[in-house]
Design an enzyme around this catalytic site. Structure first.
Site, short mmCIF file in Angstrom:
data_model
loop_
_atom_site.label_atom_id
_atom_site.label_comp_id
_atom_site.label_asym_id
_atom_site.label_seq_id
_atom_site.Cartn_x
_atom_site.Cartn_y
_atom_site.Cartn_z
N GLN A 93 7.22 -0.81 2.10
CA GLN A 93 7.83 0.10 3.07
C GLN A 93 8.85 -0.64 3.95
O GLN A 93 10.00 -0.22 4.08
CB GLN A 93 6.73 0.71 3.96
CG GLN A 93 7.24 1.64 5.02
CD GLN A 93 7.78 2.94 4.44
OE1 GLN A 93 7.10 3.60 3.67
NE2 GLN A 93 9.00 3.30 4.80
N HIS A 130 1.92 -2.78 4.89
CA HIS A 130 2.63 -1.88 3.97
C HIS A 130 3.96 -2.56 3.63
O HIS A 130 5.03 -2.15 4.10
CB HIS A 130 2.84 -0.53 4.66
CG HIS A 130 3.23 0.58 3.74
ND1 HIS A 130 3.34 0.43 2.38
CD2 HIS A 130 3.54 1.89 4.00
CE1 HIS A 130 3.69 1.59 1.84
NE2 HIS A 130 3.82 2.49 2.80
N ARG A 166 -2.75 0.73 -3.98
CA ARG A 166 -2.84 1.21 -2.58
C ARG A 166 -4.31 1.40 -2.29
O ARG A 166 -5.00 2.17 -2.97
CB ARG A 166 -2.10 2.53 -2.42
CG ARG A 166 -2.58 3.28 -1.19
CD ARG A 166 -1.73 4.48 -0.85
NE ARG A 166 -0.44 4.06 -0.35
CZ ARG A 166 0.40 4.88 0.31
NH1 ARG A 166 0.08 6.13 0.52
NH2 ARG A 166 1.55 4.43 0.74
N CYS A 222 8.29 6.06 8.51
CA CYS A 222 7.98 5.82 7.10
C CYS A 222 7.58 7.10 6.38
O CYS A 222 7.65 7.16 5.15
CB CYS A 222 6.91 4.76 6.97
SG CYS A 222 5.38 5.18 7.84
N1 CP Z 1 5.60 6.09 3.33
C1 CP Z 1 4.65 6.18 2.40
O1 CP Z 1 4.09 5.19 1.92
O2 CP Z 1 4.41 7.46 1.99
P1 CP Z 1 3.19 7.90 1.07
O3 CP Z 1 1.93 7.70 1.86
O4 CP Z 1 3.44 9.37 0.77
O5 CP Z 1 3.19 7.08 -0.18
N1 NVA Z 2 0.18 3.92 8.76
C1 NVA Z 2 0.19 4.98 7.79
C2 NVA Z 2 1.32 4.78 6.83
C3 NVA Z 2 1.46 5.85 5.79
C4 NVA Z 2 2.57 5.60 4.83
C5 NVA Z 2 -1.14 5.01 7.07
O1 NVA Z 2 -1.66 3.94 6.72
O2 NVA Z 2 -1.66 6.10 6.87
#
Ligand code: CP
Ligand code: NVA
Length: 300
Positions: free
Chosen positions: A130, A127, A100, A258
């Site tokens: 997700q 993502h 990530r 999400c």
């Molecule tokens: N939805 C999601 O990816 O959550 P986190 O940022 O907590 O991993």
């Molecule tokens: N769009 C958000 C998603 C978090 C899971 C971010 O990138 O922070």
């Protein structure tokens, strides 16, 4: 080069449905593959996480592997050493890399040079895990050939992944966002090329949710953009998912987010805790879909 999952469109439409089927079988307990038995997998995080970290760590354990957690404090990818050297070193020691991070090119760079699968756990661009888990959740709650999905709010990584999925499988996707917060142009163009999907971009939230099967939202300011919180709030406030907006959708619609949510901003308490909400089913499905994605990538 191993099979990697840097974005949903790394797979074909048939492979996407194969992963959904694998996920359903693994979730029901019909099969319990252990493709990581005797191996370690590394999870690299340069942004915070609750769901992604826990679902990958638990999932890796359930696939028979050992999970290792690394942050940018240790590796400083691309600064302390090149992406390609990180990929080559890790490939000698672990069976899978999850990452990530901010720059999508770090993930594609790792995938290009690693000899083990690289799985994208979120970048500024997409993502993918997700949205795969979210589509699984929709299929579990509602049976339809083509879902009408209204995404409301910032044209961010989550929105881009909906477009990425719509470029492969038929989706009636309506994106309600401001003209100043559009999704990625490349992802949009690619989705529009899929003649089996219908893509609408509108700045009218009511038009986006009309008869929708699913109303989906996400934070207005993503990780790495929290300094733009006030500007985003100013242009996106009319896209808040509240009871009045939900009343314009299919009466049986699902409401999704999400998470993490900024309650009272992009979604009200009444809706996120209400009868349409499936947000915790979505969160749980991160575990199941990622186990299927890892298994698929390791076995292909
Ligand atoms: N939805 C999601 O990816 O959550 P986190 O940022 O907590 O991993
Ligand atoms: N769009 C958000 C998603 C978090 C899971 C971010 O990138 O922070």
């Amino acid at each position: 080069m191993a099979r990697s999952f840097t974005e949903i469109a790394d797979c074909t439409a048939d492979e996407i449905f194969e992963i959904f089927e694998l996920c359903a079988k693994m979730k029901s307990g019909e099969i319990a593959p252990k493709p990581l038995a005797g191996k370690s997998a590394v999870c690299i995080f340069t942004k915070p996480s609750l769901r992604t970290r826990i679902s990958f760590e638990v999932g890796i354990n359930q696939l028979g592997g050992q999970s290792l957690y690394l942050t940018d404090k240790e590796i400083k990818i691309g600064v302390r050493e090149s992406v390609q050297d990180v990929a080559k070193v890790l490939s000698r020691m672990v069976g899978l890399i999850m990452i990530r991070t901010f720059a999508h090119s770090d993930v594609t760079g790792l995938a290009e040079h690693a000899t083990v699968p690289v799985i994208n756990g979120l970048t500024d661009l997409v993502h993918p895990c997700q949205i795969m888990g979210d589509y699984m959740t929709i299929m579990e709650h509602m049976k339809k050939d083509v879902y009408k999905i209204a995404y409301l709010g910032d044209g961010n990584n989550v929105c881009n992944s909906w477009l990425n999925l719509a470029s492969l499988i038929p989706i009636d996707l309506r994106i309600g966002t401001d003209k100043s917060t559009p999704p990625d142009k490349g992802m949009l163009d690619k989705a529009m090329q899929n003649k089996n999907s219908h893509i609408l971009l509108t700045d009218d939230p009511k038009e986006a949710v009309k008869d929708a099967d699913v109303i989906y939202t996400d934070v207005w300011a993503s990780m790495g953009q929290k300094d733009q919180k006030n500007e985003k709030q100013e242009v996106l406030h009319k896209f808040q998912v509240n009871a009045a907006l939900v009343s314009g959708a299919n009466p049986d619609c699902l409401v999704m987010h999400c998470l993490p949510a900024e309650r009272g901003r992009e979604i009200t308490d009444e809706v996120i805790d209400g009868p349409h909400s499936v947000v915790f089913d979505e969160a749980e499905n991160r575990l199941h879909i990622q186990k299927a994605i890892m298994t698929f990538m390791l076995e292909h």
